[in-house]
Design a protein around this motif. Structure first.
Motif, mmCIF file in Angstrom:
data_model
loop_
_atom_site.group_PDB
_atom_site.id
_atom_site.type_symbol
_atom_site.label_atom_id
_atom_site.label_comp_id
_atom_site.label_asym_id
_atom_site.label_seq_id
_atom_site.Cartn_x
_atom_site.Cartn_y
_atom_site.Cartn_z
ATOM 1 N N ASN A 1 -5.643 100.809 25.042
ATOM 2 C CA ASN A 1 -7.003 100.885 25.579
ATOM 3 C C ASN A 1 -8.038 101.441 24.619
ATOM 4 N N LYS A 2 -7.658 102.285 23.671
ATOM 5 C CA LYS A 2 -8.652 102.917 22.801
ATOM 6 C C LYS A 2 -8.693 102.287 21.409
ATOM 7 N N LEU A 3 -7.544 102.022 20.843
ATOM 8 C CA LEU A 3 -7.489 101.427 19.508
ATOM 9 C C LEU A 3 -7.399 99.911 19.615
ATOM 10 N N THR A 4 -7.180 99.243 18.484
ATOM 11 C CA THR A 4 -7.206 97.778 18.439
ATOM 12 C C THR A 4 -6.227 97.155 19.415
ATOM 13 N N PHE A 5 -6.738 96.318 20.293
ATOM 14 C CA PHE A 5 -5.898 95.564 21.220
ATOM 15 C C PHE A 5 -5.219 94.445 20.435
ATOM 16 N N SER A 6 -3.924 94.245 20.599
ATOM 17 C CA SER A 6 -3.071 93.296 19.877
ATOM 18 C C SER A 6 -2.719 93.877 18.511
ATOM 19 N N ASN A 7 -3.089 93.234 17.408
ATOM 20 C CA ASN A 7 -2.880 93.787 16.073
ATOM 21 C C ASN A 7 -3.918 93.201 15.119
ATOM 22 N N GLY A 8 -3.912 93.667 13.879
ATOM 23 C CA GLY A 8 -4.940 93.266 12.931
ATOM 24 C C GLY A 8 -4.989 91.784 12.648
ATOM 25 N N LYS A 9 -3.835 91.115 12.696
ATOM 26 C CA LYS A 9 -3.782 89.679 12.409
ATOM 27 C C LYS A 9 -4.328 88.840 13.569
ATOM 28 N N ILE A 10 -4.143 89.327 14.781
ATOM 29 C CA ILE A 10 -4.516 88.560 15.973
ATOM 30 C C ILE A 10 -5.835 89.059 16.565
ATOM 31 N N LYS A 11 -6.312 90.174 16.077
ATOM 32 C CA LYS A 11 -7.538 90.783 16.606
ATOM 33 C C LYS A 11 -8.662 89.756 16.715
ATOM 34 N N ASN A 12 -9.303 89.740 17.880
ATOM 35 C CA ASN A 12 -10.396 88.796 18.113
ATOM 36 C C ASN A 12 -11.282 89.359 19.217
ATOM 37 N N LYS A 13 -12.588 89.223 19.046
ATOM 38 C CA LYS A 13 -13.526 89.778 20.031
ATOM 39 C C LYS A 13 -13.358 89.143 21.406
ATOM 40 N N LEU A 14 -12.854 87.893 21.448
ATOM 41 C CA LEU A 14 -12.650 87.232 22.739
ATOM 42 C C LEU A 14 -11.547 87.908 23.545
ATOM 43 N N LEU A 15 -10.589 88.539 22.847
ATOM 44 C CA LEU A 15 -9.523 89.246 23.561
ATOM 45 C C LEU A 15 -10.095 90.401 24.373
ATOM 46 N N ASN A 16 -11.131 91.020 23.851
ATOM 47 C CA ASN A 16 -11.741 92.142 24.570
ATOM 48 C C ASN A 16 -12.447 91.706 25.841
ATOM 49 N N LYS A 17 -12.709 90.401 25.967
ATOM 50 C CA LYS A 17 -13.366 89.891 27.170
ATOM 51 C C LYS A 17 -12.365 89.539 28.271
ATOM 52 N N ILE A 18 -11.124 89.298 27.893
ATOM 53 C CA ILE A 18 -10.146 88.907 28.915
ATOM 54 C C ILE A 18 -9.091 89.983 29.194
ATOM 55 N N LYS B 1 -9.658 77.924 33.709
ATOM 56 C CA LYS B 1 -10.957 77.259 33.623
ATOM 57 C C LYS B 1 -12.056 78.248 33.231
ATOM 58 N N ASN B 2 -11.692 79.514 33.082
ATOM 59 C CA ASN B 2 -12.664 80.526 32.698
ATOM 60 C C ASN B 2 -13.189 80.242 31.293
ATOM 61 N N GLU B 3 -14.476 80.420 31.082
ATOM 62 C CA GLU B 3 -15.088 80.066 29.798
ATOM 63 C C GLU B 3 -14.552 80.919 28.645
ATOM 64 N N ASN B 4 -14.250 82.192 28.909
ATOM 65 C CA ASN B 4 -13.698 83.044 27.854
ATOM 66 C C ASN B 4 -12.311 82.566 27.430
ATOM 67 N N TYR B 5 -11.503 82.178 28.436
ATOM 68 C CA TYR B 5 -10.164 81.667 28.148
ATOM 69 C C TYR B 5 -10.254 80.357 27.367
ATOM 70 N N LEU B 6 -11.128 79.458 27.805
ATOM 71 C CA LEU B 6 -11.264 78.158 27.143
ATOM 72 C C LEU B 6 -11.772 78.317 25.710
ATOM 73 N N GLU B 7 -12.675 79.264 25.501
ATOM 74 C CA GLU B 7 -13.198 79.505 24.161
ATOM 75 C C GLU B 7 -12.094 80.051 23.251
ATOM 76 N N LEU B 8 -11.260 80.915 23.812
ATOM 77 C CA LEU B 8 -10.144 81.477 23.044
ATOM 78 C C LEU B 8 -9.133 80.384 22.668
ATOM 79 N N LYS B 9 -8.871 79.475 23.597
ATOM 80 C CA LYS B 9 -7.894 78.417 23.363
ATOM 81 C C LYS B 9 -8.381 77.378 22.353
ATOM 82 N N GLU B 10 -9.665 77.358 22.067
ATOM 83 C CA GLU B 10 -10.189 76.438 21.063
ATOM 84 C C GLU B 10 -9.862 76.906 19.647
ATOM 85 N N LEU B 11 -9.538 78.193 19.504
ATOM 86 C CA LEU B 11 -9.182 78.721 18.190
ATOM 87 C C LEU B 11 -7.782 78.252 17.808
#
Length: 548
Positions: free
Chosen positions: A164-181, A215-225
């Motif tokens: 919850n406080k430090l990087t969610f996931s890890n440095g290689k997978i870190k993405n601002k979209l993860l913080n939205k979901i 169908k959530n826009e954040n999920y769909l945007e993440l899946k485009e990566l």
């Protein structure tokens, strides 16, 4: 380090190890709740938590309970104990029922049908694991300040940290979209990711299996990566760090935390020894057919077209024969019935021939493609096996499988354990003097060799025979997610809790005595030490003295 705040901010690491880990850690928590330092019980001083696999069961449920307005440790303890005690434990039964129930998967179309998702859905139905990760994302004083539930990603082979406080996931997978979901991720799925050990389970796919609304826009945007296009497989956190040490060190070294940990308790149910050392298969190999002969027989036996032709022709000739040559009515009927049977067998044989030849061709094509990737010299060596006896090949396969499992589940994890502990004790000088390791095997063989009974003016009583027997039975619990009949017979659940309690008591007592030996003189530390001495004496009289 400011030694005036010796035990004010505590970090906990809960290792993996199935029910053995989860229940032992329940004992650790219950003892920290019992003892007080400077007017507060030590459990309330826990501000950082890092858990792996079986340890995530207890850590996640406890972290969730701490957020409740009406939180009481007694209520949490009773609920967790009741959920997993042998009389009520239905984890594997319910997961199996979920796996085979078509309606379950119709109601959860976002999840692929797999064993690990069946487990995740079972966790979601358990009161102790209901809710989403967003509950840990508050900035209030309520609850544990920083939590980290560890998994392993199968894209980069790195720890994947649900924190919850430090990087969610890890440095290689870190993405601002993860913080939205991440707020909407079920903690049941996080538990599944942290505890799905290799071979027993398949990876759980992130974010596909976690996020219900595809169908959530954040999920769909993440899946485009490109990285998330096919999802990221997550498995047991113990693959990369079975003690959660790396994550707790990250928290310790981070400038994000206003309170510096001054006690780090690593609760570990693993061992440096191989549980069941490798044993070769029997040297005696009974004589049997050679592989080449067996394969040849199988391939020849599926050459059925000649047989099919014979049956079909004979089936067609019998009615003709009965029409021209037979005068007896019952013989005519017999020939007609026989003709029908032969025609049926002929048709079945044709179908069988088509299917088996298709399978054979598919297998041959598959093997050919695989061997194209193998150097010719190695192909030639593999072909040598066709002249070996079947029983010898079976023996060789058994040895490879058994040694591979030993490598995955014991040797590999123990090597990582050594590396992590070396990192913790040798390479982090700043941590010297604050780390306490609570090992489930502490009171087994060679206790005197590795554990002190005299520190400064402290002279501890040697652990009693009864206490050591309880610890031995607890440490021999398997790492599975169910209770065996032997576990029930030996009452291992209560023994695991008791072992977590008196092991933590002993370790804290040794730690405080070492602090005093260094010249630290704090009244509240002396009061805690006296409480620990009293408890140690009582534990040696009755190892279950804290049990309800």
């Amino acid at each position: 380090m400011n030694r005036k705040t010796t035990l004010n901010c505590i970090g906990l690491c809960f290792s993996g190890g199935g029910y053995r880990a989860s229940i032992f850690n329940l004992g650790v928590l219950s003892y920290l709740n019992r003892v007080h330092y400077d007017g507060r019980n030590m459990l309330d001083r826990v501000e950082v938590l890092s858990t792996v696999s079986g340890g995530t069961f207890t850590g996640l449920a406890f972290a969730k309970a701490r957020l409740q307005k009406d939180y009481s440790f007694t209520s949490f303890y009773d609920q967790f104990y009741t959920t997993f005690e042998p009389a009520n434990d239905r984890l594997m039964d319910d997961a199996t029922a979920n796996l085979i129930d078509d309606e379950v998967w119709k109601n959860h179309p976002h999840k692929k049908r797999s064993v690990i998702n069946a487990m995740a859905l079972t966790y979601a139905d358990m009161e102790v694991f209901k809710g989403n990760f967003g509950m840990f994302m508050n900035d209030k004083d309520q609850g544990i300040y920083h939590v980290c539930f560890n998994a392993t990603d199968f894209t980069f082979g790195l720890p994947f940290r649900f924190q919850n406080k430090l990087t969610f996931s890890n440095g290689k997978i870190k993405n601002k979209l993860l913080n939205k979901i991440k707020y909407e991720l079920p903690i049941a799925d996080i538990l599944a990711a942290s505890s799905c050990f290799p071979v027993g389970f398949e990876p759980i796919i992130f974010p596909d299996d976690f996020y219900k609304n595809h169908k959530n826009e954040n999920y769909l945007e993440l899946k485009e990566l490109e990285l998330f296009k096919n999802g990221i497989g997550l498995m047991d956190g113990g693959i990369t760090d079975n003690q959660g040490i790396g994550s707790i060190i990250n928290a310790y070294e981070s400038s994000f935390f206003k309170n510096k940990m001054d006690l780090l308790l690593v609760s570990d149910v693993s061992s440096s020894k191989i549980a069941v050392p490798y044993q070769p298969e029997s040297e005696q190999v009974e004589e049997s057919s050679k592989i080449k002969m067996i394969v040849g027989f199988i391939l020849n036996s599926i050459k059925v077209y000649g047989l099919a032709s014979f049956l079909l022709v004979l089936g067609l000739l019998l009615p003709v024969l009965s029409y021209y040559e037979v005068t007896s009515r019952w013989i005519e009927n017999l020939l007609l019935v026989t003709s029908g049977l032969l025609l049926g067998l002929g048709i079945v044989t044709v179908v069988l021939g088509v299917v088996t030849h298709r399978i054979k061709d598919t297998l041959i094509d598959f093997m050919s493609k695989q061997f194209k990737k193998v150097p010719q010299d190695l192909q030639d060596n593999v072909l040598i096996f066709e002249n070996l006896e079947f029983n010898l090949v079976v023996k060789m396969l058994k040895e490879r499988i058994s040694s591979s499992f030993l490598m995955i589940y014991d040797i590999f994890t123990k090597q990582l354990r050594r590396i992590n502990y070396d990192f913790l004790y040798q390479q982090n000088a700043s941590l010297n003097g604050i780390v306490v390791t609570s090992l489930i095997h502490k009171f087994n063989d060679n206790f005197k060799k590795y554990n002190p009974l005299e520190i400064g003016d402290l002279k501890l009583a040697e652990p009693s025979v009864a206490l050591r027997e309880v610890a031995l039975h607890a440490s021999e619990t398997g790492t599975q997610l169910w209770w065996t009949e032997k576990d029930k017979e030996l009452n291992r659940m209560d023994k695991l809790i008791a072992t977590g309690q008196f092991t933590t008591c002993y370790n804290l007592l040794v730690h405080i005595s070492q602090l005093e030996k260094e010249g630290i003189d704090i009244n509240c530390l002396k009061e805690l030490k006296q409480q620990l001495i009293t408890d140690w004496t009582d534990f040696n009289k009755d190892a279950f003295m804290m049990m309800p």
